[in-house]
Write a protein that holds these residues in place. Structure first.
Motif, PDB file in Angstrom:
ATOM      1  N   SER A 179     -19.969   0.309 -45.878  1.00 37.98           N
ATOM      2  CA  SER A 179     -20.939   0.871 -46.825  1.00 37.98           C
ATOM      3  C   SER A 179     -20.377   1.043 -48.233  1.00 37.98           C
ATOM      4  O   SER A 179     -21.122   0.934 -49.211  1.00 37.98           O
TER       5      SER A 179
ATOM      6  N   TYR B   9     -20.805  -2.016 -50.258  1.00 30.95           N
ATOM      7  CA  TYR B   9     -22.243  -2.200 -50.437  1.00 30.95           C
ATOM      8  C   TYR B   9     -22.764  -1.230 -51.492  1.00 30.95           C
ATOM      9  O   TYR B   9     -23.587  -1.600 -52.345  1.00 30.95           O
ATOM     10  N   LEU B  10     -22.291   0.013 -51.452  1.00 32.44           N
ATOM     11  CA  LEU B  10     -22.702   1.018 -52.428  1.00 32.44           C
ATOM     12  C   LEU B  10     -22.294   0.590 -53.835  1.00 32.44           C
ATOM     13  O   LEU B  10     -23.085   0.705 -54.787  1.00 32.44           O
TER      14      LEU B  10
ATOM     15  N   TYR C 154     -24.583  -2.150 -55.088  1.00 34.82           N
ATOM     16  CA  TYR C 154     -25.846  -1.602 -55.582  1.00 34.82           C
ATOM     17  C   TYR C 154     -25.668  -1.026 -56.982  1.00 34.82           C
ATOM     18  O   TYR C 154     -26.521  -1.190 -57.863  1.00 34.82           O
TER      19      TYR C 154
ATOM     20  N   SER D 262     -18.932  -7.061 -46.319  1.00 36.38           N
ATOM     21  CA  SER D 262     -19.686  -6.546 -47.467  1.00 36.38           C
ATOM     22  C   SER D 262     -18.864  -6.579 -48.753  1.00 36.38           C
ATOM     23  O   SER D 262     -19.388  -6.256 -49.825  1.00 36.38           O
TER      24      SER D 262
ATOM     25  N   SER E 100     -27.788   2.220 -49.300  1.00 34.36           N
ATOM     26  CA  SER E 100     -26.618   1.593 -48.676  1.00 34.36           C
ATOM     27  C   SER E 100     -26.572   1.887 -47.179  1.00 34.36           C
ATOM     28  O   SER E 100     -26.109   1.061 -46.388  1.00 34.36           O
TER      29      SER E 100
ATOM     30  N   SER F 297     -28.878  -0.654 -45.247  1.00 30.56           N
ATOM     31  CA  SER F 297     -28.255  -1.959 -45.061  1.00 30.56           C
ATOM     32  C   SER F 297     -27.078  -1.892 -44.102  1.00 30.56           C
ATOM     33  O   SER F 297     -26.852  -2.815 -43.313  1.00 30.56           O
ATOM     34  N   THR F 298     -26.330  -0.796 -44.158  1.00 31.84           N
ATOM     35  CA  THR F 298     -25.178  -0.642 -43.270  1.00 31.84           C
ATOM     36  C   THR F 298     -25.611  -0.546 -41.818  1.00 31.84           C
ATOM     37  O   THR F 298     -25.049  -1.218 -40.940  1.00 31.84           O
TER      38      THR F 298
END
Length: 446
Positions: free
Chosen positions: A18, A21-22, A25, A161, A288, A291-292
């Motif tokens: 995550s 991914y965060l 974003y 990711s 996030s 998606s995680t």
């Protein structure tokens, strides 16, 4: 590049997946703001307005493409969890074929509709031509936007990711440099902003393809995998279409709420606009988690480890809801100061502080229902995510905001609470849906 997320600490896997991914974003949000910030340094109000309106349209299109790409992520992740290489390769190949067609169709359609779109957005007359030029160039670049998101979805389906984060970082840096070149040095105005954005996306796609060639992703794609297979296409679209529709509906809801606020006058309109920007940053954490949970849950479900998928959901809810509680408490004390970072108008600061104190509760509830939505996607039941959002938005959020706007003309606090009530409704529906799925699983295992 493939990472097995079906073993080891569930919590560690969530954090490891995550955080990149965060950051992705965050960079994507920064990427979207760069055009608006830079053109404001070199152009007048008309140019700034053109980029503002055009970027809203492109943001909605990007959100829809990302939603569709979720079908690719989940399909590949389930295949990886099952250790079925041929199925994963088929998912990659069919995704490439599907989205190549989608991007071409979208480009041609939107190019033909560019002026009607600008009209629908009620673009001020002085900014119409600039907006048309901006959108025309951006629409030409839709295949690049689509390619980036599909490549990223493939990596995330493989459990990686980090590489998508690198790709968007390259695009962000290239976009800023090109914006200063095209708008600052060459004075191309809105067209320069669009050209910088499109070329930056192209650079990120080339970087991503180079990374795939250099690294062994463990998936081989030949002409056979590129040939459409009905069952594979159906699975991708079954997951992706509801998510794309859900995300598009959320964007429409934001626009409707903005219109309601605009009718209250300039002060309230400015306050709501500022708070929406603040919330968009804070919502990076709930987003996030969606998606995680989708990626990790899909791998574990594919591996037959449904309990690990459920544990992923529980940890995600604790992380997202815990973050929501923390920022909600904090904002009760500092909301006016946060709004004051964007304006010096005391009326806007006061109204924005009221709205933020109510709206911030949405961070708690959104974190919970976003996590559930990720789990439903992982199970291949993304229609549940669309369902709870339709009910919450159409029956609670929009009517609630409208009614509180009429009933409480002196304060924005009730309007903020009404938006949070919409997400609370989603949470209730998600809990009920999860309980029904659990009951069905127990019956099937008897």
């Amino acid at each position: 590049m493939e990472q097995n997320l079906t073993t080891g600490s569930v919590f560690h896997n969530i954090v490891r997946f995550s955080l990149p991914y965060l950051l992705s974003y965050f960079l994507q949000t920064l990427y979207g703001m760069a055009d608006l910030f830079i053109i404001g340094q070199f152009e007048g109000v008309a140019g700034t307005t053109a980029v503002s309106v055009g970027s809203q349209v492109m943001h909605m299109l990007t959100v829809i493409i990302v939603g569709l790409a979720m079908g690719t992520t989940v399909s590949i992740a389930q295949a990886v969890g099952k250790k079925n290489r041929s199925e994963a390769s088929l998912g990659v190949g069919n995704s490439v074929t599907l989205f190549m067609v989608v991007s071409v169709v979208m480009t041609l359609l939107l190019m033909a509709l560019v002026r009607p779109i600008v009209g629908i957005m009620s673009t001020p007359e002085e900014a119409v031509e600039g907006t048309v030029r901006y959108l025309t160039i951006c629409f030409i670049g839709i295949p690049c936007i689509t390619a980036y998101n599909i490549i990223s979805s493939i990596f995330r389906g493989l459990g990686d990711s980090r590489h998508p984060m690198y790709f968007i970082a390259v695009a962000c840096a290239a976009n800023i440099a090109l914006d200063y070149l095209f708008m600052g040095a060459l004075h191309l105005g809105p067209a320069g902003a669009a050209l910088g954005t499109t070329l930056a996306q192209l650079i990120s796609v080339v970087t991503a393809l180079a990374a795939m060639r250099r690294g062994n992703i463990g998936i081989a794609v030949t002409r056979r995998e590129l040939k459409p297979v009905r069952e594979t296409m159906r699975k991708i679209l079954k997951i992706g279409i509801p998510i794309a529709a859900q995300d598009g509906l959320i964007q429409v809801a934001f626009i409707v709420i903005t219109i309601i606020a605009n009718r209250r006058g300039l002060t309230d309109a400015a306050a709501v606009g500022i708070v929406e920007k603040v919330i968009s940053f804070l919502f990076l954490v709930p987003s996030s988690m969606l998606s995680t949970v989708s990626a990790l849950g899909a791998q574990n479900i594919g591996a037959g480890k449904r309990n690990r998928a459920k544990l992923t959901l529980r940890y995600a809810i604790l992380i997202a809801a815990g973050f929501g509680v923390a920022v909600s408490i904090l904002m009760q004390f500092i909301a006016p100061s946060v709004v004051g970072l964007f304006t010096e108008d005391p009326g806007v600061i006061s109204a924005g502080g009221q709205y933020l104190r109510g709206y911030i509760l949405d961070c708690i509830f959104a974190g919970i229902h976003f996590s559930f939505s990720g789990y439903f996607c992982a199970c291949g039941k993304s229609g549940l995510s669309l369902l709870h959002n339709i009910i919450a938005i159409l029956l609670v959020r929009i009517p609630g905001v409208y009614l509180t706007s009429v009933m409480f003309p002196e304060t924005l606090l009730p309007m903020g609470l009404a938006t949070a009530a919409g997400s609370l409704t989603s949470v209730v529906i998600c809990v009920i849906a999860f309980a029904v799925l659990e009951r069905q699983d127990r019956k099937n295992n008897l």
